[in-house]
Design a protein around this motif. Structure first.
Motif, short mmCIF file in Angstrom:
data_model
loop_
_atom_site.label_atom_id
_atom_site.label_comp_id
_atom_site.label_asym_id
_atom_site.label_seq_id
_atom_site.Cartn_x
_atom_site.Cartn_y
_atom_site.Cartn_z
N ASP A 173 13.54 -3.36 -8.46
CA ASP A 173 12.25 -3.76 -9.00
C ASP A 173 11.99 -3.03 -10.32
N LEU A 174 12.06 -3.77 -11.42
CA LEU A 174 11.91 -3.16 -12.74
C LEU A 174 10.52 -2.57 -12.93
N GLN A 175 9.51 -3.20 -12.35
CA GLN A 175 8.15 -2.70 -12.49
C GLN A 175 8.00 -1.33 -11.85
N HIS A 176 8.56 -1.17 -10.64
CA HIS A 176 8.48 0.12 -9.97
C HIS A 176 9.15 1.21 -10.81
N VAL A 177 10.33 0.92 -11.31
CA VAL A 177 11.09 1.92 -12.08
C VAL A 177 10.34 2.34 -13.33
N THR A 178 9.83 1.36 -14.07
CA THR A 178 9.17 1.70 -15.33
C THR A 178 7.83 2.39 -15.11
N SER B 43 0.84 -1.21 0.00
CA SER B 43 0.00 0.00 0.00
C SER B 43 0.87 1.26 0.00
N THR B 44 1.94 1.24 0.80
CA THR B 44 2.83 2.40 0.86
C THR B 44 3.60 2.55 -0.44
N GLN B 45 3.97 1.46 -1.08
CA GLN B 45 4.65 1.53 -2.38
C GLN B 45 3.77 2.23 -3.40
N ILE B 46 2.48 1.92 -3.39
CA ILE B 46 1.55 2.56 -4.32
C ILE B 46 1.47 4.06 -4.04
N ARG B 47 1.41 4.42 -2.76
CA ARG B 47 1.36 5.84 -2.40
C ARG B 47 2.65 6.55 -2.80
N LEU B 48 3.79 5.86 -2.64
CA LEU B 48 5.07 6.46 -3.01
C LEU B 48 5.16 6.68 -4.51
N LYS B 49 4.66 5.75 -5.28
CA LYS B 49 4.66 5.92 -6.74
C LYS B 49 3.89 7.19 -7.13
N LYS B 50 2.78 7.42 -6.45
CA LYS B 50 1.99 8.62 -6.72
C LYS B 50 2.79 9.88 -6.40
N ILE B 51 3.54 9.85 -5.29
CA ILE B 51 4.37 11.00 -4.90
C ILE B 51 5.45 11.25 -5.95
N ILE B 52 6.14 10.19 -6.36
CA ILE B 52 7.23 10.35 -7.34
C ILE B 52 6.70 10.81 -8.69
N LYS B 53 5.55 10.29 -9.09
CA LYS B 53 4.95 10.73 -10.36
C LYS B 53 4.59 12.21 -10.29
N GLY B 54 4.13 12.65 -9.11
CA GLY B 54 3.83 14.07 -8.94
C GLY B 54 5.07 14.92 -9.08
N LEU B 55 6.19 14.47 -8.51
CA LEU B 55 7.45 15.19 -8.67
C LEU B 55 7.88 15.20 -10.14
N ALA B 56 7.68 14.07 -10.81
CA ALA B 56 8.10 13.95 -12.21
C ALA B 56 7.30 14.86 -13.13
N ASP B 57 6.09 15.20 -12.72
CA ASP B 57 5.25 16.08 -13.54
C ASP B 57 5.67 17.55 -13.44
N ASP B 58 6.53 17.85 -12.45
CA ASP B 58 7.00 19.23 -12.26
C ASP B 58 8.21 19.48 -13.16
N PRO B 59 8.10 20.38 -14.13
CA PRO B 59 9.22 20.62 -15.05
C PRO B 59 10.45 21.22 -14.39
N ASN B 60 10.31 21.67 -13.13
CA ASN B 60 11.44 22.26 -12.43
C ASN B 60 12.13 21.28 -11.49
N THR B 61 11.62 20.04 -11.42
CA THR B 61 12.17 19.05 -10.49
C THR B 61 12.76 17.87 -11.25
N THR B 62 14.00 17.56 -10.95
CA THR B 62 14.67 16.39 -11.51
C THR B 62 14.70 15.30 -10.45
#
Length: 246
Positions: A192-197, A166-185
């Protein structure tokens, strides 16, 4: 932008990292994959000036990491539990990091509240020292602490390890949110290849310290990575034993 040039690290005559060139544009989410000993943590340690390169250098926003500390205000990371201060509670640790990054108590309280789903009633508000928390809850604290002050560069080494599904799913959402910010690398490593992709926009594969693959993620990237590592596994498979009759 992060620019890596002729970067190597040698321990006792053994090369553990050797990257001729690697450029990471601002706003990208990079997934770093590789087997144990591939050089992932070594690369992150060099990016954070925790160790010195044998040759070459890293530029972060045109700042040479090994020669200046001017990259620190816009860079944050959580590599492992050594980044934490065990005798502090999570809240005390957050306030401490907040002071370093120009955040007041109200800012930190608002940040903690905004990630209440991620904490899920654990880690914060428990009046426990960080050293007494489980590995998973320590990781939760370290990850959220790395987001204090809205850093431009966020580095997370194996962030999914020790976290429940459950926490992994929540973390993916957090990282995707960071990734959507054009000012954040964002740079994330994982076994885990699935998590990365799922969270990365671009995948870099390291093997024995060298870049073996560097490509923008597509729908076929997971299968390609799986095929690569399956090939390595099969190449090291023991050959069938020859019977005495033969």
């Amino acid at each position: 932008m992060i620019s890596i040039t002729n970067l190597s690290k040698v321990y006792n005559g053994v090369s553990v990292l050797n990257i001729e060139e690697l450029k990471i544009e601002k706003g990208q989410a990079i997934g770093l994959v590789g087997n144990n000993g591939a050089g992932k943590t070594t690369l992150f340690s060099l990016l954070l000036d925790l160790i010195q390169p044998t040759t070459g250098y890293i530029l972060s926003n045109d700042i040479k990491v090994s020669e200046s500390e001017d990259w620190k205000p816009f860079t944050s990371a959580f590599v492992d539990e050594s980044f934490l201060i065990g005798y502090l509670t999570p809240e005390e640790y957050f306030y401490f990091i907040g002071e370093l990054r120009g955040q007041n108590k109200a800012d930190i309280d608002a940040l903690i509240a905004s990630y209440s789903d991620f904490f899920n009633g654990e880690a914060v508000g428990q009046k426990k020292y960080l050293r007494d928390l489980s590995k998973g809850n320590q990781k939760k604290v370290g990850i959220i602490a790395s987001l204090i002050g809205n850093p431009e560069v966020v580095i997370l080494d194996e962030p999914f390890a020790n976290l429940d599904p459950s926490t992994q799913i929540r973390l993916k959402k957090i990282i995707k949110g960071l990734a959507d910010d054009p000012n954040t690398t964002v740079l994330v490593s994982s076994h885990d290849l699935q998590h990365v992709t799922e969270v990365a926009q671009r995948v870099v594969l390291l093997e024995k310290g060298k870049v073996m693959m560097d490509k923008v993620k597509t729908s076929g990237t997971f299968a390609e990575l799986e095929g690569y590592f399956k090939g390595i596994s099969e190449s090291y498979a023991p050959t069938a034993a020859i019977s005495e009759e033969e």
